[in-house]
Design an enzyme around this catalytic site. Structure first.
Site, PDB file in Angstrom:
ATOM      1  N   HIS A 307     -20.541  10.151 -46.892  1.00 31.85           N
ATOM      2  CA  HIS A 307     -19.490  10.579 -47.420  1.00 31.85           C
ATOM      3  C   HIS A 307     -18.784   9.590 -48.280  1.00 31.85           C
ATOM      4  O   HIS A 307     -18.780   8.647 -47.953  1.00 31.85           O
ATOM      5  CB  HIS A 307     -18.620  11.429 -46.478  1.00 31.85           C
ATOM      6  CG  HIS A 307     -17.568  12.538 -46.965  1.00 31.85           C
ATOM      7  ND1 HIS A 307     -16.340  11.949 -47.606  1.00 31.85           N
ATOM      8  CD2 HIS A 307     -17.749  13.648 -47.146  1.00 31.85           C
ATOM      9  CE1 HIS A 307     -15.813  13.061 -47.958  1.00 31.85           C
ATOM     10  NE2 HIS A 307     -16.729  14.074 -47.757  1.00 31.85           N
ATOM     11  N   ASP A 364     -21.720  19.133 -43.623  1.00 26.44           N
ATOM     12  CA  ASP A 364     -22.994  20.004 -43.977  1.00 26.44           C
ATOM     13  C   ASP A 364     -24.093  19.741 -43.018  1.00 26.44           C
ATOM     14  O   ASP A 364     -24.953  20.585 -42.993  1.00 26.44           O
ATOM     15  CB  ASP A 364     -23.531  19.754 -45.434  1.00 26.44           C
ATOM     16  CG  ASP A 364     -22.644  20.043 -46.399  1.00 26.44           C
ATOM     17  OD1 ASP A 364     -22.096  19.480 -47.365  1.00 26.44           O
ATOM     18  OD2 ASP A 364     -22.052  21.186 -46.379  1.00 26.44           O
TER      19      ASP A 364
END
Ligand code: SDX
Length: 430
Positions: A307, A364
């Protein structure tokens, strides 16, 4: 006491103010940099560059903190409904009972879309990806609501435009799915809550109505809240910059859907399941794929990992992982890809490559496992992300408009040819 930073350039010292956020973050205000020094900054991907000041969402990537308008994502996910959190993001405060009822009633009254949308839908082949259909259908709303084209209308009219998109996106999303399946469209049912209404439009058939399962609609509610906003991510920044040209809310949201579609962003939830399925077919050889992810000569990336901001656990991934276990157990589903996902997480989190780079499961990584368990097909996963992120995009667009921000137009550093003499075509050698 005002803080400054000094840059020594061209034989002179130039001062620039340091500004403070409410959570103790600091930024250099370089709005006078070019005027004072002739210099610009370069920061490909904006990894160190703030594009705006915002009071909607706060992230602390090192500590894995996510708060919306000051409320923790854990509290909001466990104690609020999706529409309640949507209200919080858009209007700045959690609603009381009567304000929430008015908000919900207004949304319920606008869930229908114009019958002509069916004509647009018919133009898409069944193999059209639902994200492309959704982005087009949202943009088409400007045709049915021409007043929405002007973002400078009254607060009431802008609010009407906001209510319409929050109300109609589930209908458009479900119809994009029905188009894909070449099944008859199902109209919204105003007796159902937001999530149940969407599931009904997705899965009811002429032969039988979809049986609302509270476990499923509660899981969907939780997932939509977990996706609702994430400060200046790629798609939210897209919505803001498109809106900064005074393009309409619907045009800005349509652009946000297109940005979210990318596999490095919201499209990752579809890519994670496709990756887990590939590993399952390859004798569940998790180590092979971990090694591929670490191999610089290999394009493969561990989808759902890493991320830009979180260099620790994405707090949403932790909640979704627990929810995935809960939903699969409640529905009596044994999905082998969940075990593969947990095995990848376990191995990766003890591997120096991932530890050094702060690569952890993100939002996700586990979400697709729940979507699959509740019957959502893989190429609809990113549509689900868009459904959740919509109130965040609306709030970001509204904040940018209310702050009267200028049109977004970054500078560049030119690295092409310097001035050269024009060569007529018959004299060109190469
Ligand atoms: C979302 O911004 C948001 O808030 C987004 C989001 C939201 O709610 O809006 O949280 C939603 O988009 C989540 C991210 C979903 N995407 C994926 O899961 C795709 C896989 N992850 C990556 O491609 C990547 O981690 C990004 C895109 C998420 C972040 O990329 P960055 O910040 O540009 O980091 P990078 O590509 O520069 O990577 C840093 C290093 C590199 O190695 P080195 O060059 O330092 O040796 O980490 C490596 C990368 O190669 N790396 C990975 C990796 N992610 C980063 N290596 C293997 N597998 C990965 N997944």
């Amino acid at each position: 006491m005002d803080e400054n930073i000094e840059i020594s350039f061209g034989g002179r010292l130039h001062k620039f103010p340091i500004i403070n956020g409410t959570e103790g973050e600091k930024a250099i205000d370089i709005s006078s940099l070019r005027k004072k020094t002739g210099l610009i900054t370069i920061d490909t991907g904006f990894k160190n560059t703030g594009s705006t000041k915002s009071s909607i969402t706060f992230l602390n990537g090192e500590k894995g903190i996510l708060r919306h308008r000051g409320y923790s994502i854990d509290d909001l996910t466990n104690k609020s409904t999706f529409l309640e959190v949507a209200y919080l993001l858009i209007y700045g405060e959690l609603p009381n009972l009567s304000k929430l009822k008015t908000f919900k009633d207004n949304i319920t009254l606008h869930t229908l879309v114009h019958e002509d949308v069916k004509g647009i839908l018919d133009g898409f082949p069944s193999k059209a990806h639902p994200m492309g259909v959704l982005s087009s259908l949202v943009s088409s709303l400007t045709a049915f609501y021409p007043k929405s084209l002007d973002p400078n209308r009254s607060v009431e009219e802008i609010n009407g435009t906001i209510i319409r998109i929050i109300a109609k996106l589930p209908t458009l999303a479900a119809w994009a799915f029905k188009n894909r399946m070449r099944q008859p469209l199902v109209y919204p049912n105003n007796n159902l809550d937001y999530c149940s209404n969407f599931l009904n439009m997705m899965f009811s058939l002429p032969t039988h109505d979809y049986k609302i399962n509270k476990i499923v609609s509660n899981a969907l509610e939780k997932l939509l809240i977990l996706h609702i906003d994430h400060e200046q991510n790629c798609s939210a920044s897209t919505v803001r910059i498109v809106g900064s040209s005074h393009a309409s809310l619907y045009a800005s949201i349509s652009a946000g859907i297109a940005a979210l579609w990318g596999p490095l962003h919201g499209g990752a939830n579809q890519a994670v399941i496709e990756m887990l399925e590939e590993i399952k077919k390859d004798n569940c050889n998790v180590k092979k794929y971990i090694d591929k992810a670490k191999d610089k000569s290999d394009q493969f990336r561990l989808m759902g990992f890493g991320h830009r901001v979180y260099k620790n656990f994405d707090p949403r991934a932790r909640i979704i992982k627990d929810a995935a276990e809960e939903v699969l157990n409640s529905l009596g589903i044994n999905d082998p890809v969940l075990d593969i996902a947990k095995k990848i997480e376990k191995i990766a989190l003890t591997d120096q490559y991932f530890i050094e780079r702060g690569l952890y499961p993100n939002v996700d990584f586990y979400s697709g496992i729940i979507y699959r368990a509740i019957g959502i097909p893989t190429d609809m996963f990113t549509v689900m992300f868009a459904l959740g992120r919509l109130p965040g995009w609306v709030a970001q667009w509204k904040e940018m408009r209310e702050n009267n921000e200028p049109i977004g137009r970054p500078r560049q550093l030119y690295t092409g040819n310097i001035s050269r003499k024009y060569v007529p075509i018959n004299e060109r050698k190469n």
